[in-house]
Design a protein around this motif. Structure first.
Motif, PDB file in Angstrom:
ATOM      1  N   LEU A   2      41.643  49.205  56.481  1.00 61.50           N
ATOM      2  CA  LEU A   2      42.434  49.445  57.874  1.00 61.50           C
ATOM      3  C   LEU A   2      42.733  50.382  57.256  1.00 61.50           C
ATOM      4  O   LEU A   2      43.187  50.879  58.431  1.00 61.50           O
ATOM      5  N   SER A   3      42.496  51.392  56.639  1.00 61.93           N
ATOM      6  CA  SER A   3      42.354  53.239  56.995  1.00 61.93           C
ATOM      7  C   SER A   3      41.165  53.430  57.442  1.00 61.93           C
ATOM      8  O   SER A   3      41.445  54.990  57.040  1.00 61.93           O
ATOM      9  N   ILE A   4      40.698  53.287  57.894  1.00 61.82           N
ATOM     10  CA  ILE A   4      39.143  53.133  58.123  1.00 61.82           C
ATOM     11  C   ILE A   4      38.808  52.740  59.050  1.00 61.82           C
ATOM     12  O   ILE A   4      37.740  52.089  59.501  1.00 61.82           O
ATOM     13  N   PRO A   5      39.841  52.622  60.181  1.00 57.52           N
ATOM     14  CA  PRO A   5      39.360  51.220  61.339  1.00 57.52           C
ATOM     15  C   PRO A   5      38.539  51.109  61.975  1.00 57.52           C
ATOM     16  O   PRO A   5      37.908  53.075  62.256  1.00 57.52           O
ATOM     17  N   GLU A   6      37.674  50.533  62.856  1.00 55.43           N
ATOM     18  CA  GLU A   6      36.555  50.650  63.826  1.00 55.43           C
ATOM     19  C   GLU A   6      35.872  50.809  63.012  1.00 55.43           C
ATOM     20  O   GLU A   6      34.300  50.983  63.601  1.00 55.43           O
ATOM     21  N   LEU A   7      35.542  50.781  61.583  1.00 48.88           N
ATOM     22  CA  LEU A   7      34.156  51.481  61.135  1.00 48.88           C
ATOM     23  C   LEU A   7      33.774  50.189  60.384  1.00 48.88           C
ATOM     24  O   LEU A   7      34.880  49.557  59.526  1.00 48.88           O
ATOM     25  N   ARG A   8      32.447  50.157  60.022  1.00 51.70           N
ATOM     26  CA  ARG A   8      31.634  48.962  59.025  1.00 51.70           C
ATOM     27  C   ARG A   8      30.835  49.895  58.555  1.00 51.70           C
ATOM     28  O   ARG A   8      30.368  50.828  59.241  1.00 51.70           O
ATOM     29  N   GLY A   9      30.080  49.317  57.061  1.00 50.06           N
ATOM     30  CA  GLY A   9      29.148  49.662  56.602  1.00 50.06           C
ATOM     31  C   GLY A   9      28.774  48.688  55.125  1.00 50.06           C
ATOM     32  O   GLY A   9      30.234  48.831  54.879  1.00 50.06           O
ATOM     33  N   ARG A  10      27.167  49.431  54.550  1.00 50.59           N
ATOM     34  CA  ARG A  10      27.441  48.266  53.824  1.00 50.59           C
ATOM     35  C   ARG A  10      26.824  48.942  52.051  1.00 50.59           C
ATOM     36  O   ARG A  10      27.194  50.162  51.720  1.00 50.59           O
ATOM     37  N   VAL A  11      27.976  48.466  51.722  1.00 49.48           N
ATOM     38  CA  VAL A  11      28.619  48.712  50.449  1.00 49.48           C
ATOM     39  C   VAL A  11      28.130  47.516  49.074  1.00 49.48           C
ATOM     40  O   VAL A  11      28.158  46.377  49.441  1.00 49.48           O
ATOM     41  N   PRO A  12      27.086  48.444  48.373  1.00 49.11           N
ATOM     42  CA  PRO A  12      26.790  47.829  47.040  1.00 49.11           C
ATOM     43  C   PRO A  12      28.003  46.940  45.951  1.00 49.11           C
ATOM     44  O   PRO A  12      29.486  48.470  46.109  1.00 49.11           O
ATOM     45  N   ARG A  13      28.495  46.074  45.506  1.00 50.14           N
ATOM     46  CA  ARG A  13      29.653  45.675  44.828  1.00 50.14           C
ATOM     47  C   ARG A  13      29.104  45.131  43.798  1.00 50.14           C
ATOM     48  O   ARG A  13      27.956  44.264  43.767  1.00 50.14           O
ATOM     49  N   TYR A  14      29.897  44.752  42.420  1.00 53.52           N
ATOM     50  CA  TYR A  14      28.611  43.643  40.946  1.00 53.52           C
ATOM     51  C   TYR A  14      29.226  42.467  41.669  1.00 53.52           C
ATOM     52  O   TYR A  14      29.861  42.806  42.447  1.00 53.52           O
ATOM     53  N   LYS A  15      28.422  41.567  41.770  1.00 55.19           N
ATOM     54  CA  LYS A  15      28.141  40.274  42.231  1.00 55.19           C
ATOM     55  C   LYS A  15      29.505  39.553  41.379  1.00 55.19           C
ATOM     56  O   LYS A  15      30.380  38.612  42.064  1.00 55.19           O
ATOM     57  N   THR A  16      29.658  39.650  40.012  1.00 54.95           N
ATOM     58  CA  THR A  16      31.223  39.051  39.260  1.00 54.95           C
ATOM     59  C   THR A  16      31.083  39.770  38.596  1.00 54.95           C
ATOM     60  O   THR A  16      30.581  40.934  37.663  1.00 54.95           O
ATOM     61  N   ILE A  17      32.400  39.945  38.494  1.00 48.89           N
ATOM     62  CA  ILE A  17      33.717  40.354  37.853  1.00 48.89           C
ATOM     63  C   ILE A  17      34.917  39.542  36.729  1.00 48.89           C
ATOM     64  O   ILE A  17      34.857  38.660  37.256  1.00 48.89           O
ATOM     65  N   GLN A  18      35.675  40.275  35.671  1.00 50.85           N
ATOM     66  CA  GLN A  18      36.518  39.838  35.272  1.00 50.85           C
ATOM     67  C   GLN A  18      37.736  40.530  36.137  1.00 50.85           C
ATOM     68  O   GLN A  18      37.540  41.728  35.775  1.00 50.85           O
ATOM     69  N   VAL A  19      38.475  40.080  36.036  1.00 53.78           N
ATOM     70  CA  VAL A  19      39.938  41.122  36.606  1.00 53.78           C
ATOM     71  C   VAL A  19      40.876  39.976  35.040  1.00 53.78           C
ATOM     72  O   VAL A  19      41.611  38.904  35.178  1.00 53.78           O
ATOM     73  N   GLN A  20      41.950  41.257  35.343  1.00 53.92           N
ATOM     74  CA  GLN A  20      43.173  41.336  34.308  1.00 53.92           C
ATOM     75  C   GLN A  20      44.330  41.625  34.828  1.00 53.92           C
ATOM     76  O   GLN A  20      43.628  42.821  35.551  1.00 53.92           O
ATOM     77  N   ALA A  21      45.532  41.099  35.264  1.00 56.86           N
ATOM     78  CA  ALA A  21      46.230  41.882  36.590  1.00 56.86           C
ATOM     79  C   ALA A  21      47.458  40.876  35.719  1.00 56.86           C
ATOM     80  O   ALA A  21      48.049  40.151  35.200  1.00 56.86           O
ATOM     81  N   LEU A  22      48.385  41.868  36.390  1.00 55.34           N
ATOM     82  CA  LEU A  22      50.387  41.100  36.185  1.00 55.34           C
ATOM     83  C   LEU A  22      50.795  39.967  37.395  1.00 55.34           C
ATOM     84  O   LEU A  22      49.715  40.757  38.606  1.00 55.34           O
ATOM     85  N   ASP A  23      50.710  39.079  37.911  1.00 60.05           N
ATOM     86  CA  ASP A  23      51.147  38.498  39.110  1.00 60.05           C
ATOM     87  C   ASP A  23      52.162  38.680  39.330  1.00 60.05           C
ATOM     88  O   ASP A  23      53.035  40.008  38.875  1.00 60.05           O
ATOM     89  N   ARG A  24      52.900  38.810  40.783  1.00 52.29           N
ATOM     90  CA  ARG A  24      54.797  39.559  40.999  1.00 52.29           C
ATOM     91  C   ARG A  24      56.128  38.879  40.744  1.00 52.29           C
ATOM     92  O   ARG A  24      56.748  39.505  40.727  1.00 52.29           O
ATOM     93  N   ASP A  25      55.490  37.919  39.642  1.00 48.18           N
ATOM     94  CA  ASP A  25      56.442  37.684  38.394  1.00 48.18           C
ATOM     95  C   ASP A  25      55.672  38.554  37.163  1.00 48.18           C
ATOM     96  O   ASP A  25      57.404  38.277  36.035  1.00 48.18           O
ATOM     97  N   GLY A  26      55.368  39.629  37.402  1.00 48.79           N
ATOM     98  CA  GLY A  26      54.801  40.099  36.049  1.00 48.79           C
ATOM     99  C   GLY A  26      54.181  39.495  34.665  1.00 48.79           C
ATOM    100  O   GLY A  26      53.862  39.667  33.511  1.00 48.79           O
ATOM    101  N   LYS A  27      53.781  38.507  35.219  1.00 49.10           N
ATOM    102  CA  LYS A  27      52.274  37.098  34.644  1.00 49.10           C
ATOM    103  C   LYS A  27      51.732  37.773  34.385  1.00 49.10           C
ATOM    104  O   LYS A  27      50.773  37.728  35.962  1.00 49.10           O
ATOM    105  N   PRO A  28      50.851  37.914  32.644  1.00 50.94           N
ATOM    106  CA  PRO A  28      49.888  38.319  33.099  1.00 50.94           C
ATOM    107  C   PRO A  28      48.826  37.100  33.655  1.00 50.94           C
ATOM    108  O   PRO A  28      48.935  35.926  33.703  1.00 50.94           O
ATOM    109  N   LEU A  29      47.521  37.593  34.296  1.00 49.22           N
ATOM    110  CA  LEU A  29      46.427  36.316  34.968  1.00 49.22           C
ATOM    111  C   LEU A  29      45.073  37.641  34.378  1.00 49.22           C
ATOM    112  O   LEU A  29      45.145  38.738  34.193  1.00 49.22           O
ATOM    113  N   GLU A  30      44.242  36.765  34.029  1.00 52.13           N
ATOM    114  CA  GLU A  30      42.829  36.692  33.829  1.00 52.13           C
ATOM    115  C   GLU A  30      42.411  35.430  34.533  1.00 52.13           C
ATOM    116  O   GLU A  30      42.395  34.691  33.904  1.00 52.13           O
TER     117      GLU A  30
END
Ligand code: NI
Length: 177
Positions: free
Chosen positions: A103-131
């Motif tokens: 959305l910060s680069i409107p009107e453009l698309r491009g092909r991007v390499p990304r890792y297929k599988t990732i592990q994610v650790q984060a907090l949700d909007r209540d501050g609870k840990p997610l994994e």
């Protein structure tokens, strides 16, 4: 809820490495309203993800949702999620290329390499840990938003710029029918 103004490429906020959000601030009225506004802004622009820097806040908050979306048709659904202070670890060296927009680069698309599988650790909007583990398009969206928190945009991740395409030409020549 309010629709927030989206920063476009060239605005210095997009190149800043953001600060972690302290746990005790997550539940504040201001942050909760800001998260609601981010969700509203993402939906208004048919985005599948949004990082706080894109709405001029240098903070490690991202929201994502993949549902029926005219910008990304036929993609597997991802429920609405809020990832705060996320950490991403690739679970494989394997990468795959696919189209991305921003959305910060409107009107453009491009092909991007990304890792297929990732592990994610984060907090949700209540501050609870997610994994959790994410793969495919879900993993792609998270890696894209995570990059925003580190001052990067998808253009920085492209192997070369030869696939950079305007949306109209994308629909005409590249969209899988
Ligand atoms: Ni983006």
């Amino acid at each position: 809820m309010s629709i927030l103004k989206v920063a476009r490429l060239g605005h210095p906020v997009l190149r800043r490495v953001t600060d972690e959000l302290p746990l005790d601030q997550i539940r504040s009225v201001e942050i909760q309203k800001f998260i609601d506004d981010m969700i509203e802004t993402m939906k208004e622009h048919d985005g599948v993800g949004l990082a706080a820097v894109q709405v001029h806040e240098s903070s490690r908050i991202t929201v994502l949702e993949v549902a029926e979306n005219p910008r990304y048709p036929k993609k597997p659904e991802v429920p609405l999620s809020v990832l705060i202070n996320p950490n991403v670890t690739p679970l494989t060296d394997e990468m795959e290329e696919d189209w991305e927009g921003c959305l910060s680069i409107p009107e453009l698309r491009g092909r991007v390499p990304r890792y297929k599988t990732i592990q994610v650790q984060a907090l949700d909007r209540d501050g609870k840990p997610l994994e959790f583990t994410a793969s495919g398009f879900h993993a792609r969206v998270i890696q894209h938003e995570w990059d925003h928190l580190n001052g990067k945009v998808f253009l920085d991740r492209m192997r070369d710029l030869s696939t950079l395409t305007y949306l109209q030409e994308f629909s005409r020549y590249w969209l899988e029918k």
